[in-house]
Motif scaffolding. Structure first.
Motif, PDB file in Angstrom:
ATOM      1  N   THR A  34      34.114  25.116  63.455  1.00 22.47           N
ATOM      2  CA  THR A  34      34.454  25.156  64.878  1.00 22.47           C
ATOM      3  C   THR A  34      33.249  25.689  65.648  1.00 22.47           C
ATOM      4  O   THR A  34      32.407  26.405  65.099  1.00 22.47           O
ATOM      5  CB  THR A  34      35.660  26.078  65.134  1.00 22.47           C
ATOM      6  OG1 THR A  34      35.317  27.401  64.721  1.00 22.47           O
ATOM      7  CG2 THR A  34      36.897  25.590  64.405  1.00 22.47           C
ATOM      8  N   ASP A  61      35.595  21.225  66.223  1.00 22.15           N
ATOM      9  CA  ASP A  61      36.682  21.155  67.194  1.00 22.15           C
ATOM     10  C   ASP A  61      36.452  20.082  68.253  1.00 22.15           C
ATOM     11  O   ASP A  61      37.272  19.899  69.143  1.00 22.15           O
ATOM     12  CB  ASP A  61      36.991  22.514  67.824  1.00 22.15           C
ATOM     13  CG  ASP A  61      35.788  23.349  68.177  1.00 22.15           C
ATOM     14  OD1 ASP A  61      34.652  22.854  68.083  1.00 22.15           O
ATOM     15  OD2 ASP A  61      35.980  24.508  68.546  1.00 22.15           O
ATOM     16  N   LYS A  66      38.312  16.178  60.142  1.00 21.92           N
ATOM     17  CA  LYS A  66      37.155  16.860  59.558  1.00 21.92           C
ATOM     18  C   LYS A  66      36.534  16.016  58.445  1.00 21.92           C
ATOM     19  O   LYS A  66      37.169  15.126  57.889  1.00 21.92           O
ATOM     20  CB  LYS A  66      37.571  18.219  58.979  1.00 21.92           C
ATOM     21  CG  LYS A  66      38.299  19.125  59.965  1.00 21.92           C
ATOM     22  CD  LYS A  66      37.399  19.593  61.072  1.00 21.92           C
ATOM     23  CE  LYS A  66      38.130  20.569  61.973  1.00 21.92           C
ATOM     24  NZ  LYS A  66      38.024  20.268  63.365  1.00 21.92           N
TER      25      LYS A  66
END
Length: 158
Positions: A34, A61, A66
């Protein structure tokens, strides 16, 4: 304890500087972490002056999926206005390699002592090298703005 610094892989910052200085090349960072988790580390390792010269920085983010999902690399290519086949990813993990290859990009691995036994070539790596300070430059990856067919020729590990 929050990690706020980490050593860069050998030669990666020099390669980044060379790529930044090469006309016609776009350079970015794509991290699965993140933004809050990686900003301090990236600031400390890469430095603000170098970060200001990057064409894109994408954090975990900024995407829904991911790595090993290719979304982060697809987004980078889109933001840079490049076809995925015109991109080379420098990675240090199998998860990142899988994301790059799923995105249709060439991928160079700079492996670590803890990952040196991984079979990166079986997973599709185009080249792997433990220490990029052995003279890796942007012209070993690109020629005339196009991705070379044989990355790190004569320098990559077998």
């Amino acid at each position: 304890k929050l990690v706020t610094t980490a050593p860069p892989r050998p030669g990666v910052l020099e390669l980044m500087d060379d790529a930044i200085a090469t006309p016609g090349l776009a350079v970015g960072i794509c991290s699965a972490s993140t933004r809050g988790g990686f900003e301090k580390v990236v600031d400390a390792v890469v430095g603000q002056a170098r970060l200001a010269k990057l064409d894109t920085i994408i954090a975990g983010d900024d995407v829904q999926n991911k790595k090993p999902d290719p979304e982060i690399y697809n987004l980078a290519a889109k933001r840079l206005g490049l076809a995925n086949a015109d991109c080379v990813v420098v990675e240090d993990s199998l998860v990142g390699l899988r994301a790059a290859k799923s995105a249709g990009m060439k991928c160079v691995i700079t492996y670590t002592e803890s990952t040196e036994d991984a079979d990166f070539y079986a997973e599709g790596a185009d080249a792997k090298l433990f220490d990029m300070s052995a003279g890796v430059t942007a012209d070993m990856l690109f020629e005339g703005g196009a991705v070379k067919a044989d990355l790190l020729a004569g320098l990559k590990d077998a």
